[in-house]
Design an enzyme around this catalytic site. Sequence first.
Site, mmCIF file in Angstrom:
data_model
loop_
_atom_site.group_PDB
_atom_site.id
_atom_site.type_symbol
_atom_site.label_atom_id
_atom_site.label_comp_id
_atom_site.label_asym_id
_atom_site.label_seq_id
_atom_site.Cartn_x
_atom_site.Cartn_y
_atom_site.Cartn_z
ATOM 1 N NE ARG A 251 -4.307 -0.369 2.283
ATOM 2 C CZ ARG A 251 -5.212 -1.334 2.168
ATOM 3 N NH1 ARG A 251 -4.854 -2.583 2.141
ATOM 4 N NH2 ARG A 251 -6.490 -1.026 2.068
ATOM 5 N NE ARG B 11 -13.803 -3.907 6.120
ATOM 6 C CZ ARG B 11 -12.983 -3.981 5.085
ATOM 7 N NH1 ARG B 11 -13.033 -5.024 4.275
ATOM 8 N NH2 ARG B 11 -12.135 -3.008 4.839
ATOM 9 N NE ARG C 194 -11.796 1.538 4.074
ATOM 10 C CZ ARG C 194 -12.879 0.774 3.902
ATOM 11 N NH1 ARG C 194 -14.021 1.094 4.483
ATOM 12 N NH2 ARG C 194 -12.795 -0.309 3.153
HETATM 13 P P1 AP5 Z 1 -8.491 -3.902 3.440
HETATM 14 O O1 AP5 Z 1 -9.163 -4.988 4.133
HETATM 15 O O2 AP5 Z 1 -7.456 -4.231 2.434
HETATM 16 O O3 AP5 Z 1 -9.620 -2.969 2.848
HETATM 17 P P2 AP5 Z 1 -9.732 -1.980 1.593
HETATM 18 O O4 AP5 Z 1 -8.520 -1.864 0.755
HETATM 19 O O5 AP5 Z 1 -10.295 -0.743 2.143
HETATM 20 O O6 AP5 Z 1 -10.697 -2.713 0.661
HETATM 21 P P3 AP5 Z 1 -11.987 -3.573 0.967
HETATM 22 O O7 AP5 Z 1 -11.609 -4.877 1.552
HETATM 23 O O8 AP5 Z 1 -12.989 -2.759 1.695
HETATM 24 O O9 AP5 Z 1 -12.517 -3.728 -0.506
HETATM 25 P P4 AP5 Z 1 -12.084 -4.742 -1.652
HETATM 26 O O10 AP5 Z 1 -11.276 -4.028 -2.658
HETATM 27 O O11 AP5 Z 1 -11.572 -6.015 -1.102
HETATM 28 O O12 AP5 Z 1 -13.494 -4.954 -2.306
HETATM 29 P P5 AP5 Z 1 -14.585 -6.109 -2.039
HETATM 30 O O13 AP5 Z 1 -14.338 -7.241 -2.943
HETATM 31 O O14 AP5 Z 1 -14.691 -6.359 -0.592
HETATM 32 O O15 AP5 Z 1 -7.790 -2.939 4.501
HETATM 33 C C1 AP5 Z 1 -8.511 -2.442 5.606
HETATM 34 C C2 AP5 Z 1 -7.604 -1.616 6.480
HETATM 35 O O16 AP5 Z 1 -6.564 -2.452 7.015
HETATM 36 C C3 AP5 Z 1 -6.849 -0.460 5.818
HETATM 37 O O17 AP5 Z 1 -7.623 0.708 5.740
HETATM 38 C C4 AP5 Z 1 -5.648 -0.312 6.742
HETATM 39 O O18 AP5 Z 1 -6.001 0.364 7.915
HETATM 40 C C5 AP5 Z 1 -5.338 -1.744 7.100
HETATM 41 N N1 AP5 Z 1 -4.380 -2.361 6.177
HETATM 42 C C6 AP5 Z 1 -4.608 -3.432 5.356
HETATM 43 N N2 AP5 Z 1 -3.526 -3.725 4.619
HETATM 44 C C7 AP5 Z 1 -2.587 -2.818 4.967
HETATM 45 C C8 AP5 Z 1 -1.252 -2.579 4.527
HETATM 46 N N3 AP5 Z 1 -0.687 -3.331 3.564
HETATM 47 N N4 AP5 Z 1 -0.564 -1.551 5.091
HETATM 48 C C9 AP5 Z 1 -1.124 -0.788 6.047
HETATM 49 N N5 AP5 Z 1 -2.377 -0.948 6.493
HETATM 50 C C10 AP5 Z 1 -3.107 -1.958 5.961
HETATM 51 O O19 AP5 Z 1 -15.879 -5.359 -2.570
HETATM 52 C C11 AP5 Z 1 -16.430 -4.279 -1.850
HETATM 53 C C12 AP5 Z 1 -17.969 -4.356 -1.943
HETATM 54 O O20 AP5 Z 1 -18.370 -4.134 -3.297
HETATM 55 C C13 AP5 Z 1 -18.533 -5.720 -1.555
HETATM 56 O O21 AP5 Z 1 -19.754 -5.536 -0.899
HETATM 57 C C14 AP5 Z 1 -18.735 -6.423 -2.895
HETATM 58 O O22 AP5 Z 1 -19.761 -7.356 -2.858
HETATM 59 C C15 AP5 Z 1 -19.055 -5.267 -3.825
HETATM 60 N N6 AP5 Z 1 -18.572 -5.456 -5.201
HETATM 61 C C16 AP5 Z 1 -17.412 -6.055 -5.589
HETATM 62 N N7 AP5 Z 1 -17.283 -6.020 -6.931
HETATM 63 C C17 AP5 Z 1 -18.392 -5.377 -7.399
HETATM 64 C C18 AP5 Z 1 -18.841 -5.012 -8.699
HETATM 65 N N8 AP5 Z 1 -18.129 -5.311 -9.799
HETATM 66 N N9 AP5 Z 1 -20.006 -4.353 -8.814
HETATM 67 C C19 AP5 Z 1 -20.741 -4.042 -7.710
HETATM 68 N N10 AP5 Z 1 -20.371 -4.349 -6.445
HETATM 69 C C20 AP5 Z 1 -19.201 -5.015 -6.292
HETATM 70 MG MG MG Z 2 -10.920 -6.637 0.809
#
Ligand code: AP5
Ligand code: MG
Length: 192
Positions: free
Chosen positions: A91, A136, A147
Site C-alpha cells: 500500500r 466492519r 480511506r
Molecule cells: P483492506 O481490508 O485491504 O480494505 P480496503 O482496501 O479498504 O478494501 P476492501 O476490503 O474494503 O474492498 P475490496 O477491494 O476487497 O473490495 P470487495 O471485494 O470487498 O484494509 C482495511 C484496512 O486495514 C486499511 O484501511 C488499513 O487500515 C489496514 N491495512 C490493510 N492492509 C494494509 C497494509 N498493507 N498496510 C497498512 N495498512 C493496511 O468489494 C467491496 C464491496 O463491493 C462488496 O460488498 C462487494 O460485494 C461489492 N462489489 C465487488 N465487486 C463489485 C462489482 N463489480 N459491482 C458491484 N459491487 C461489487
Molecule cells: Mg478486501
Amino acid sequence: MFNLVIFGGPGSGKGTQSDLLIEEYGLFHISTGAVLRDQISRGTELGKIADSFISGGNLIPDDLMVSILGKVLDENADKIDKGVIFDGFPRTIEQAKSLTTLLGERNMKLNTVIGLEVDDAELTKRLIKRGQESGRSDDNAETIKKRLEVYHKQTSPLRDYYIGEGVYAAIEGNGTIADIFADIKVAVEKAK
Ligand code: AP5
Ligand code: MG
C-alpha cells in the site's frame, strides 16, 4: 508458481475477485486487511494496535505490516506452491520495495499486478452498501472518506511504480463481477 498483487482502492473488488482467482488457479490468498481483522476479533495485542489505525481509516505502519506479512508467508510455506495473491499489500512504495525483498528471500517473484480501476463515486456507493451489513468498523461514511484520501495520497502512486516495473495490468473495475474477472483472466494468461 505465479504470484500476483491485486491492487485498487477501498471497495474496488480485491476480495471479490480474489475468491474467483483462488477457484480458477488454486492460488493462496493473503488479505492483509483480513489478517488484521482476525487479530482484532481475537483481541490480541497486535489486534489492539491494528484497530486504532483501521477504525480511523489510516494505514498500519510499514515496518509492522512487513513483519506480519513475512510471518504469514513463512507460516503457510507448505500451502503456497502454486503461488500467492497479495490483496491489500503493498500500500506504499516502501511496502512494494519490501515485497520484492520478501519474495526474493524465498526464491519467489512477482509476476503481475492486477489494478482494479474504479472511480471514487462507485467505491463509496459499494462501501456504504456493504456497511449496512458488514460490521466492519471502517465501513461508515466518515472513515470511507478517509480511506479514499489515504488511498490517493499513499497507495495510488504504486500504479506508476509498477508501470515502471513493467508488471502493471490495468483492469476496468466498473462493471459486472463476471466481466471484470474475464478481463483479469486475460491479463493473468498474458503474464504467465
Ligand atoms: P483492506 O481490508 O485491504 O480494505 P480496503 O482496501 O479498504 O478494501 P476492501 O476490503 O474494503 O474492498 P475490496 O477491494 O476487497 O473490495 P470487495 O471485494 O470487498 O484494509 C482495511 C484496512 O486495514 C486499511 O484501511 C488499513 O487500515 C489496514 N491495512 C490493510 N492492509 C494494509 C497494509 N498493507 N498496510 C497498512 N495498512 C493496511 O468489494 C467491496 C464491496 O463491493 C462488496 O460488498 C462487494 O460485494 C461489492 N462489489 C465487488 N465487486 C463489485 C462489482 N463489480 N459491482 C458491484 N459491487 C461489487
Ligand atoms: Mg478486501
